[in-house]
Design an enzyme around this catalytic site. Structure first.
Site, PDB file in Angstrom:
ATOM      1  N   LYS A  58      13.933  32.106  -6.888  1.00  0.00           N
ATOM      2  CA  LYS A  58      13.123  32.872  -7.852  1.00  0.00           C
ATOM      3  C   LYS A  58      13.444  34.352  -7.805  1.00  0.00           C
ATOM      4  CE  LYS A  58      10.742  29.002  -7.329  1.00  0.00           C
ATOM      5  NZ  LYS A  58      10.267  27.979  -8.193  1.00  0.00           N
ATOM      6  N   ASP A  67       6.307  29.186   4.218  1.00  0.00           N
ATOM      7  CA  ASP A  67       7.163  28.899   3.079  1.00  0.00           C
ATOM      8  C   ASP A  67       7.183  30.162   2.231  1.00  0.00           C
ATOM      9  OD1 ASP A  67       8.457  28.062   0.831  1.00  0.00           O
ATOM     10  OD2 ASP A  67       7.201  26.302   0.455  1.00  0.00           O
ATOM     11  N   TRP A  95       2.250  22.988  -3.146  1.00  0.00           N
ATOM     12  CA  TRP A  95       3.426  22.568  -3.922  1.00  0.00           C
ATOM     13  C   TRP A  95       3.622  21.062  -3.706  1.00  0.00           C
ATOM     14  CZ3 TRP A  95       8.961  22.450  -1.924  1.00  0.00           C
ATOM     15  CH2 TRP A  95       9.866  22.219  -2.963  1.00  0.00           C
TER      16      TRP A  95
END
Ligand code: KET
Length: 449
Positions: free
Chosen positions: A295, A259, A178
């Site tokens: 999300k 993460d 990311w």
């Protein structure tokens, strides 16, 4: 300013920040001279900020900025990882609406400050969600969990703590990862290195490269791991591979920093998607976990997430938490109450929780069906290339393999917006828009090399 001498974390952070700013600023000598001039010689009308140059847009969020400016009715935003319905609209989960209604109806609720570490019940339930209800680490009180500003804030707080209190300040991140990871960790004062992760030739995991790079990392180094649904590649290790990674990392004393931004989005199951983390916690070792509810609960703009630090003993966990508070207090004092209250209401109630798992599975399934539809559409067009990675990859994204020129072509001629690395957010696609995307990909690979 810093009182810790030259080697302090604050100094390193300021140096890193300065390097970052001066490399992106590229000042010309004239501008530098005008900065150096004494204040009395400056024109009264000149802004003290006239030397500030315009920064480029963010590689991911900037895609939405460009999309918003495009007047074309055909335009399609596949840039940011944000779920859309079949109608192409953002989705507020039904279970979130219900929880919010409960909160509004409860007149006893007040808007007082939360503690520095956030809402206690939210923290407890978040740790249970990622580690499992029966986790020995939770039972033994050796996990400290603090509410943070979504996944990004959790990563940043964890990194700031590590830069101050951990002996090894190098963090290894996967290549690619990311785009915000290197910035978050550098600005927190860590030194960022990468380990091999993705093999463009196989469009799969470069497992050998990963083992070699982690094997030659210095003892104690921090390693950033995507808990599931690796962004941007959609390629995760198998459970057997995770086990090898765990053994290697534990044997070298490497510190895992997970993460977890997509729990539930990879497989549709919250528990399956937490398996990598739980393997590392089951061995009794220490680790960091940054969780995001952006999300999986669609709470993007509410900025709700958590940082959990699993320690060896309850005593260490307590002392670690006391220091994490010192990181948070001067940064944003304490986190916002609304999003965390929504999450706590859902996680504490069996019915709401079950309803969430259904809605989450429906989101994951819709993304999986988009993969099949896009794959079929490319096959139907006879688009050159092997597109099976579209159905093999998991999570929100497909890492298409399209190059920056092909992406630019698709944006210009087809009004399709995506990151220049060829990543598309499958969650932004619908049955109606698949043909348009397939036409664009077909044209890009046949016309642009
Ligand atoms: N980790 C990963 C791997 C990640 O993809 C994101 C967001 C985050 C953390 C942070 O999310 P937060 O909203 O702070 O909980 N990724 C999407 C959005 C973004 O770039 O901000 C994306 O990649 O599109």
């Amino acid at each position: 300013m810093s009182s810790g001498g030259h080697g302090s974390a604050t100094d390193r952070r300021l140096n890193a920040l300065f390097r970052h700013l001066s490399s992106s600023a590229r000042m010309d000598p004239q501008q530098l001279n005008s900065i150096a001039a004494s204040p009395t010689s400056a024109n009264q009308n000149d802004s003290v900020f006239s030397h500030v140059v315009r920064a480029p847009e963010d590689p991911i969020l900037g895609v939405t900025v460009a999309y918003n400016k495009d007047p074309s009715p055909l335009k399609l935003n596949l840039g940011v990882g944000a779920y859309r319905t079949e109608e192409g609209k953002p989705l507020v989960l039904n279970v979130v609406r219900k929880a919010e209604q409960q909160l509004v109806n409860d007149r006893s609720r007040v808007k007082e400050y939360l503690p520095i570490v956030g809402l206690a019940e939210f923290n407890k339930l978040s740790a249970k969600l990622i580690l499992g209800a029966d986790s020995p680490a939770i039972r033994e009180n050796r996990v400290t969990t603090v509410q943070c500003l979504s996944g990004t804030g959790s990563l940043r707080v964890g990194a700031e703590f590590l830069a101050r209190h951990y002996h090894q300040r190098t963090i290894y991140i996967p290549q690619p990862t990311w785009g915000n990871h290197p910035k978050v960790f550098t600005l927190a004062g860590l030194s960022v290195k990468s380990y091999r992760y993705y093999d463009p030739a196989t469009r799969g995991l470069n497992f050998q490269g990963l083992l070699e790079d982690l094997g030659s990392a210095p003892a104690g180094a921090i390693v950033l791991l995507h808990a599931c649904a690796h962004n941007p590649t959609g390629v995760d290790p198998t459970l057997q591979q995770w086990e090898r990674i765990r053994q290697l990392m534990r044997s070298k004393g490497l510190l895992p920093f997970f993460d977890s931004a997509y729990q539930g989005f990879a497989s549709g199951s919250l528990d399956s998607d937490a398996q990598s983390v739980r393997m590392f916690v089951a061995d009794g070792g220490e680790c960091f976990i940054a969780q995001s509810y952006a999300k999986n609960l669609g709470l993007y703009g509410e900025r709700v997430g958590a940082l959990s630090i699993v320690c060896k003993t309850a005593d260490v966990a307590g002392r670690v938490e006391s220091q994490v508070k010192l990181v948070i207090r001067p940064m944003y004092s304490n986190p916002p109450i609304h999003g965390a209250s929504i999450v706590a209401a859902i996680l504490r109630d069996r019915d709401l929780f079950n309803e969430w798992t259904f809605e989450l599975k429906a989101m994951a399934d819709r993304i999986i069906s988009m993969r099949q539809k896009l794959f079929d559409a490319l096959r139907a067009r006879g688009t050159p290339g092997d597109w099976s990675h579209i159905i093999k990859q998991i999570g929100m994204f497909t890492f298409t393999g399209l190059n920056p020129q092909q992406v630019a072509f698709m944006t210009k001629d087809y009004h399709i917006y995506m990151t220049s690395d060829g990543r598309i957010s499958m969650a932004g696609l619908s049955s109606k828009t698949v043909p348009h995307l397939a036409d664009a990909i077909h044209a890009a690979v046949t016309l642009v090399s």
